[in-house]
Design an enzyme around this catalytic site. Structure first.
Site, PDB file in Angstrom:
ATOM      1  N   ASN A  16       9.290  27.978  39.005  1.00  0.00           N
ATOM      2  CA  ASN A  16       8.938  29.286  39.547  1.00  0.00           C
ATOM      3  C   ASN A  16       8.719  29.120  41.047  1.00  0.00           C
ATOM      4  O   ASN A  16       7.681  28.609  41.467  1.00  0.00           O
ATOM      5  CB  ASN A  16       7.665  29.779  38.840  1.00  0.00           C
ATOM      6  CG  ASN A  16       7.132  31.070  39.438  1.00  0.00           C
ATOM      7  OD1 ASN A  16       7.809  31.710  40.248  1.00  0.00           O
ATOM      8  ND2 ASN A  16       5.923  31.457  39.058  1.00  0.00           N
ATOM      9  N   LYS A  18       8.243  31.315  43.234  1.00  0.00           N
ATOM     10  CA  LYS A  18       7.350  32.351  43.787  1.00  0.00           C
ATOM     11  C   LYS A  18       7.971  32.940  45.074  1.00  0.00           C
ATOM     12  O   LYS A  18       9.191  32.981  45.193  1.00  0.00           O
ATOM     13  CB  LYS A  18       5.951  31.780  44.003  1.00  0.00           C
ATOM     14  CG  LYS A  18       5.431  31.108  42.722  1.00  0.00           C
ATOM     15  CD  LYS A  18       3.965  30.814  42.737  1.00  0.00           C
ATOM     16  CE  LYS A  18       3.583  30.168  41.404  1.00  0.00           C
ATOM     17  NZ  LYS A  18       2.147  29.908  41.280  1.00  0.00           N
ATOM     18  N   HIS A 104       3.369  37.058  34.741  1.00  0.00           N
ATOM     19  CA  HIS A 104       2.723  35.933  35.431  1.00  0.00           C
ATOM     20  C   HIS A 104       1.327  36.368  35.876  1.00  0.00           C
ATOM     21  O   HIS A 104       1.130  37.535  36.244  1.00  0.00           O
ATOM     22  CB  HIS A 104       3.570  35.504  36.634  1.00  0.00           C
ATOM     23  CG  HIS A 104       3.076  34.230  37.244  1.00  0.00           C
ATOM     24  ND1 HIS A 104       2.013  34.205  38.109  1.00  0.00           N
ATOM     25  CD2 HIS A 104       3.470  32.946  37.076  1.00  0.00           C
ATOM     26  CE1 HIS A 104       1.778  32.941  38.457  1.00  0.00           C
ATOM     27  NE2 HIS A 104       2.654  32.161  37.841  1.00  0.00           N
ATOM     28  N   GLU A 106      -0.180  36.012  38.514  1.00  0.00           N
ATOM     29  CA  GLU A 106      -0.228  36.614  39.856  1.00  0.00           C
ATOM     30  C   GLU A 106       0.186  38.087  39.786  1.00  0.00           C
ATOM     31  O   GLU A 106      -0.337  38.924  40.532  1.00  0.00           O
ATOM     32  CB  GLU A 106       0.665  35.805  40.814  1.00  0.00           C
ATOM     33  CG  GLU A 106      -0.013  34.491  41.198  1.00  0.00           C
ATOM     34  CD  GLU A 106       0.918  33.341  41.501  1.00  0.00           C
ATOM     35  OE1 GLU A 106       2.115  33.563  41.751  1.00  0.00           O
ATOM     36  OE2 GLU A 106       0.445  32.184  41.467  1.00  0.00           O
ATOM     37  N   GLU A 174      -0.628  29.523  30.784  1.00  0.00           N
ATOM     38  CA  GLU A 174      -0.980  29.166  32.157  1.00  0.00           C
ATOM     39  C   GLU A 174      -2.420  29.586  32.439  1.00  0.00           C
ATOM     40  O   GLU A 174      -2.670  30.745  32.812  1.00  0.00           O
ATOM     41  CB  GLU A 174      -0.056  29.877  33.144  1.00  0.00           C
ATOM     42  CG  GLU A 174       1.390  29.466  33.022  1.00  0.00           C
ATOM     43  CD  GLU A 174       2.120  29.625  34.351  1.00  0.00           C
ATOM     44  OE1 GLU A 174       2.744  28.653  34.769  1.00  0.00           O
ATOM     45  OE2 GLU A 174       2.037  30.698  34.962  1.00  0.00           O
ATOM     46  N   GLY A 180      -1.819  26.538  40.923  1.00  0.00           N
ATOM     47  CA  GLY A 180      -1.831  26.314  42.365  1.00  0.00           C
ATOM     48  C   GLY A 180      -3.103  25.681  42.888  1.00  0.00           C
ATOM     49  O   GLY A 180      -3.345  25.663  44.094  1.00  0.00           O
ATOM     50  N   SER A 218      -0.420  23.643  37.873  1.00  0.00           N
ATOM     51  CA  SER A 218      -0.562  22.359  38.570  1.00  0.00           C
ATOM     52  C   SER A 218       0.137  21.203  37.858  1.00  0.00           C
ATOM     53  O   SER A 218      -0.356  20.073  37.856  1.00  0.00           O
ATOM     54  CB  SER A 218      -2.040  22.032  38.811  1.00  0.00           C
ATOM     55  OG  SER A 218      -2.611  22.988  39.683  1.00  0.00           O
TER      56      SER A 218
HETATM   57  P1  PGA Z   1       1.691  25.759  40.000  1.00  0.00           P
HETATM   58  O1  PGA Z   1       2.168  27.209  39.501  1.00  0.00           O
HETATM   59  O2  PGA Z   1       2.565  24.747  39.291  1.00  0.00           O
HETATM   60  O3  PGA Z   1       1.909  25.770  41.482  1.00  0.00           O
HETATM   61  O4  PGA Z   1       0.263  25.613  39.609  1.00  0.00           O
HETATM   62  C1  PGA Z   1       2.530  27.414  38.166  1.00  0.00           C
HETATM   63  C2  PGA Z   1       2.905  28.865  37.980  1.00  0.00           C
HETATM   64  O5  PGA Z   1       2.274  29.713  38.597  1.00  0.00           O
HETATM   65  O6  PGA Z   1       3.829  29.186  37.210  1.00  0.00           O
END
Ligand code: PGA
Length: 258
Positions: A16, A18, A104, A106, A174, A180, A218
């Site tokens: 992803n 983003k 997601h 976010e 997640e 992140g 992460s």
């Molecule tokens: P990250 O993001 O690996 O940077 O923690 C995962 C995601 O949001 O799908």
């Protein structure tokens, strides 16, 4: 209880990206990823660039043999019309996308997406022949309050009201606090939530054993093997580490089940 039929699910690693990379930068990274992976690619691998890079990344992946698949990060549930700024499942499918992320954290947290909206997105994706990667996960506050199970099952409920569980559905667990932050969940905790999800899927339909359940939050080249060797986890949704071809390729390698 571990799912005894795990062996037939092909592992899936999705990157992803983003809101990172122009279409030019994305084309470069896609070529690097394709070059860093062995051929044949041993698991399902999907890159999810921003909308603006889908065409360029799709072209690069096709030129590299088409083994690495294209996915999008979001969609709208309507097919077309007066929805300024939105993109439909059919538009994504026409560009060669095979997967699309829906819900997601976010999107849920920053843009107000509700369980119902996520469910409509998942259904629209399937109607267009795309596989939705539906994200579920609890916040730190919810975890501390002992509400992990209630939150995950609540998020799942809406999805299961809209789509049946089968090979055309992927669920990504997640935990919001792990995204992140560099603070991944423990593999055992992630696997426990995957089992919770699988058990609920089983009640919803006979195809539940075919749904792939990913861990995200992460994931790095260093910790991936811990998650991916868990029999209840079928792959990973990778954010930050998917922006580096070598890290991402190492995660793909860790997803190969013996
Ligand atoms: P990250 O993001 O690996 O940077 O923690 C995962 C995601 O949001 O799908």
């Amino acid at each position: 209880m571990a799912d005894g039929s795990q062996a037939h699910r092909r592992p899936l690693v999705a990157g992803n990206w983003k809101m990172n990379l122009t279409h030019l930068e994305g084309a470069v990274l896609a070529a690097e990823v394709a070059a860093a992976l062995p051929s044949p690619v041993p698991v399902d691998v999907v890159l999810c660039p921003p909308f603006t890079a889908l065409q360029a990344v799709g072209d690069v992946l096709a030129a590299a043999g088409g083994e690495v698949m294209l996915g999008a990060q979001d969609l709208h549930w309507q097919e077309r019309g007066a929805f300024t700024g939105e993109v439909s499942a059919g538009m994504l499918a026409a560009l060669g996308c095979r997967y699309v992320i829906a819900g997601h954290s976010e999107r849920r947290g920053l843009f107000g997406e509700t369980d119902e909206m996520v469910a409509r997105k998942a259904a629209a994706a399937r109607a267009a022949g795309l596989i939705p990667i539906v994200c579920v996960g609890e916040t730190l506050e919810q975890r501390r309050a002992g509400r992990v199970e209630a939150v995950i099952l609540g998020q799942l409920e809406a999805v299961l009201a809209a789509v049946s569980p089968d090979a055309g559905l992927v669920i990504a667990y997640e935990p919001v606090w792990a995204i992140g932050t560099g603070e991944a969940a423990s593999p055992a905790d992630a696997a426990a939530v995957a089992r919770l999800i699988r058990d609920r899927l089983r009640q919803a339909g006979p195809g539940a054993g075919d749904v792939r359940i990913l861990y995200g939050g992460s994931v790095t080249a260093e910790n991936a093997a811990g998650f991916l060797s868990e029999p209840d986890l079928d792959g990973a949704l990778v954010g930050g580490a998917s922006l580096d071809a070598r890290s991402f390729a190492a995660i793909v390698e860790a997803a190969v089940k013996p």
